[in-house]
Design a protein around this motif. Structure first.
Motif, PDB file in Angstrom:
ATOM      1  N   ILE A 155       0.760  -1.276   0.025  1.00 52.72           N
ATOM      2  CA  ILE A 155      -0.106   0.152   0.249  1.00 52.72           C
ATOM      3  C   ILE A 155       0.931   1.370   0.060  1.00 52.72           C
ATOM      4  O   ILE A 155       1.394   1.745   1.036  1.00 52.72           O
ATOM      5  N   GLY A 156       1.106   1.867  -1.158  1.00 53.01           N
ATOM      6  CA  GLY A 156       1.954   2.914  -1.307  1.00 53.01           C
ATOM      7  C   GLY A 156       1.143   4.154  -1.503  1.00 53.01           C
ATOM      8  O   GLY A 156      -0.004   4.040  -2.191  1.00 53.01           O
ATOM      9  N   MET A 157       1.427   5.244  -0.790  1.00 50.95           N
ATOM     10  CA  MET A 157       0.657   6.504  -1.036  1.00 50.95           C
ATOM     11  C   MET A 157       1.219   7.678  -1.561  1.00 50.95           C
ATOM     12  O   MET A 157       2.596   7.857  -1.374  1.00 50.95           O
ATOM     13  N   GLU A 158       0.659   8.268  -2.599  1.00 49.51           N
ATOM     14  CA  GLU A 158       1.401   9.541  -3.043  1.00 49.51           C
ATOM     15  C   GLU A 158       0.223  10.623  -3.097  1.00 49.51           C
ATOM     16  O   GLU A 158      -1.030  10.185  -3.579  1.00 49.51           O
ATOM     17  N   PHE A 195       4.661   4.000   2.340  1.00 46.96           N
ATOM     18  CA  PHE A 195       3.925   2.889   2.508  1.00 46.96           C
ATOM     19  C   PHE A 195       3.257   3.034   3.784  1.00 46.96           C
ATOM     20  O   PHE A 195       3.765   3.249   4.866  1.00 46.96           O
ATOM     21  N   VAL A 196       1.906   2.263   3.846  1.00 47.32           N
ATOM     22  CA  VAL A 196       1.055   2.414   5.101  1.00 47.32           C
ATOM     23  C   VAL A 196       0.805   0.993   5.077  1.00 47.32           C
ATOM     24  O   VAL A 196       0.720   0.208   4.571  1.00 47.32           O
ATOM     25  N   GLU A 197       0.185   0.654   6.598  1.00 47.25           N
ATOM     26  CA  GLU A 197      -0.029  -0.704   6.863  1.00 47.25           C
ATOM     27  C   GLU A 197      -1.708  -0.692   6.895  1.00 47.25           C
ATOM     28  O   GLU A 197      -2.444   0.073   6.628  1.00 47.25           O
ATOM     29  N   PRO A 198      -1.933  -2.128   6.454  1.00 45.86           N
ATOM     30  CA  PRO A 198      -3.438  -2.498   6.735  1.00 45.86           C
ATOM     31  C   PRO A 198      -3.928  -1.867   7.713  1.00 45.86           C
ATOM     32  O   PRO A 198      -3.746  -1.979   8.924  1.00 45.86           O
ATOM     33  N   VAL A 210      -0.308   3.095  -4.731  1.00 43.41           N
ATOM     34  CA  VAL A 210       0.760   2.290  -5.662  1.00 43.41           C
ATOM     35  C   VAL A 210       0.692   0.858  -5.079  1.00 43.41           C
ATOM     36  O   VAL A 210       0.784   0.684  -4.127  1.00 43.41           O
ATOM     37  N   ASP A 211       0.905   0.126  -6.270  1.00 44.77           N
ATOM     38  CA  ASP A 211       0.929  -1.388  -6.174  1.00 44.77           C
ATOM     39  C   ASP A 211       1.217  -1.775  -7.530  1.00 44.77           C
ATOM     40  O   ASP A 211       1.661  -1.102  -8.512  1.00 44.77           O
ATOM     41  N   THR A 212       1.832  -3.282  -7.542  1.00 43.60           N
ATOM     42  CA  THR A 212       2.492  -3.716  -8.777  1.00 43.60           C
ATOM     43  C   THR A 212       2.100  -5.175  -8.940  1.00 43.60           C
ATOM     44  O   THR A 212       1.951  -5.837  -7.949  1.00 43.60           O
ATOM     45  N   ARG A 213       2.047  -5.413 -10.231  1.00 44.29           N
ATOM     46  CA  ARG A 213       2.176  -6.787 -10.682  1.00 44.29           C
ATOM     47  C   ARG A 213       3.357  -7.506 -10.657  1.00 44.29           C
ATOM     48  O   ARG A 213       3.328  -8.607 -11.014  1.00 44.29           O
ATOM     49  N   ILE A 214       4.418  -6.818 -10.186  1.00 40.04           N
ATOM     50  CA  ILE A 214       5.916  -7.316 -10.262  1.00 40.04           C
ATOM     51  C   ILE A 214       6.395  -7.556  -8.994  1.00 40.04           C
ATOM     52  O   ILE A 214       6.701  -6.761  -8.177  1.00 40.04           O
ATOM     53  N   LYS A 215       6.936  -8.836  -8.449  1.00 37.21           N
ATOM     54  CA  LYS A 215       7.347  -9.204  -7.200  1.00 37.21           C
ATOM     55  C   LYS A 215       8.536  -8.472  -6.946  1.00 37.21           C
ATOM     56  O   LYS A 215       8.798  -7.674  -5.796  1.00 37.21           O
TER      57      LYS A 215
END
Length: 257
Positions: free
Chosen positions: A95-98, A234-237, A135-140
């Protein structure tokens, strides 16, 4: 050397499988690595065509500085929402924040032979709004992969939340604007005059002319979001997040467990 069309299609299929399965790509084949922005944009186009049949109405743009050519990436309408909104944390790998400013158009800006001027683009803007990009990604291995892989992956976008804004935006001074990221009631970042190119309108103008040549341009109601004023945090659930600009507005999103 650019990728061949079959290679572009194979790379796009990796992302399509990741979207459909909810699982990240474990390994990126060297043979399919985009060799240019054109390759990355070609992969984007195939993925977008499969997953967003209504067409792209929202775009993200960014650049590290004024001397570097910007990049553009689509944001699917299925992940664009009005503030406030809720996104279950379980849907995300990270969980990326911008905190950003986005610009909405009030008229069409179609393809034409002559490039649009800055003033023509400004005249077509209906208003400026506060946005939170998730922000999230399909790439590990997103932190170590080639940058063009991330561009092919829509520059690792997961969602865009559009909040309140202003129509009388021309009087805003980018050097004095401050984007704030507030998490669980605490201001974690305040970026005053912190946009990477100074004035985001530079990127909006570039995007209009870029997409006029690539996709047919903008339509009334389309949106372009212009990059972070707060970096990526990045933030936590379970987090409750607010992005705000004093004198412009705010956007809100929460990530329940």
């Amino acid at each position: 050397m650019s990728l061949t069309q079959p290679q572009v299609e194979q790379a796009a299929e990796l992302f399509l499988q990741a979207y459909r399965s909810g699982q990240q790509i474990d390994a990126l084949p060297d043979a399919l690595c985009p060799q240019s922005k054109a390759d990355a944009y070609a992969i984007q186009a195939i993925v977008s065509g499969e997953l967003c049949s209504t067409g792209i109405r929202t775009w993200k743009v960014g650049a590290p500085n004024l001397d570097t050519e910007p990049y553009a990436a689509p944001i699917f309408e299925s992940v664009v929402s009005a503030s406030p909104t809720i996104i279950p944390a379980e849907k995300l790998h990270m969980i990326g924040m911008e905190v950003e400013l986005c610009y909405r158009f009030n008229t069409d800006l179609p393809t034409r032979a002559k490039a649009y001027s800055v003033e023509e683009v400004a005249a077509a803007i209906e208003g400026v709004y506060v946005a939170i990009e998730v922000v999230d990604t399909r790439i590990k291995q997103w932190q170590t992969c080639a940058e063009l892989w991330k561009l092919a992956d829509n520059q690792i976008n997961a969602a865009l939340i559009i909040g309140s804004g202003v129509q009388d935006w021309r009087g805003l001074d980018p050097a004095k604007l401050a984007g704030e990221l507030v998490v669980n009631g605490e201001v974690l970042v305040r970026g005053e005059g912190a946009h990477s190119v100074g004035d985001p309108m530079h990127l909006v103008h570039w995007t209009v002319n870029h997409l006029a040549g690539r996709t047919g341009g903008f339509r009334k109601g389309d949106v372009v979001t212009t990059g972070s004023w707060t970096g990526m945090v990045f933030v936590e659930p379970g987090a409750e997040v607010v992005g705000r600009f004093e004198g412009v507005g705010e956007a809100r999103v929460s990530f329940p467990v």
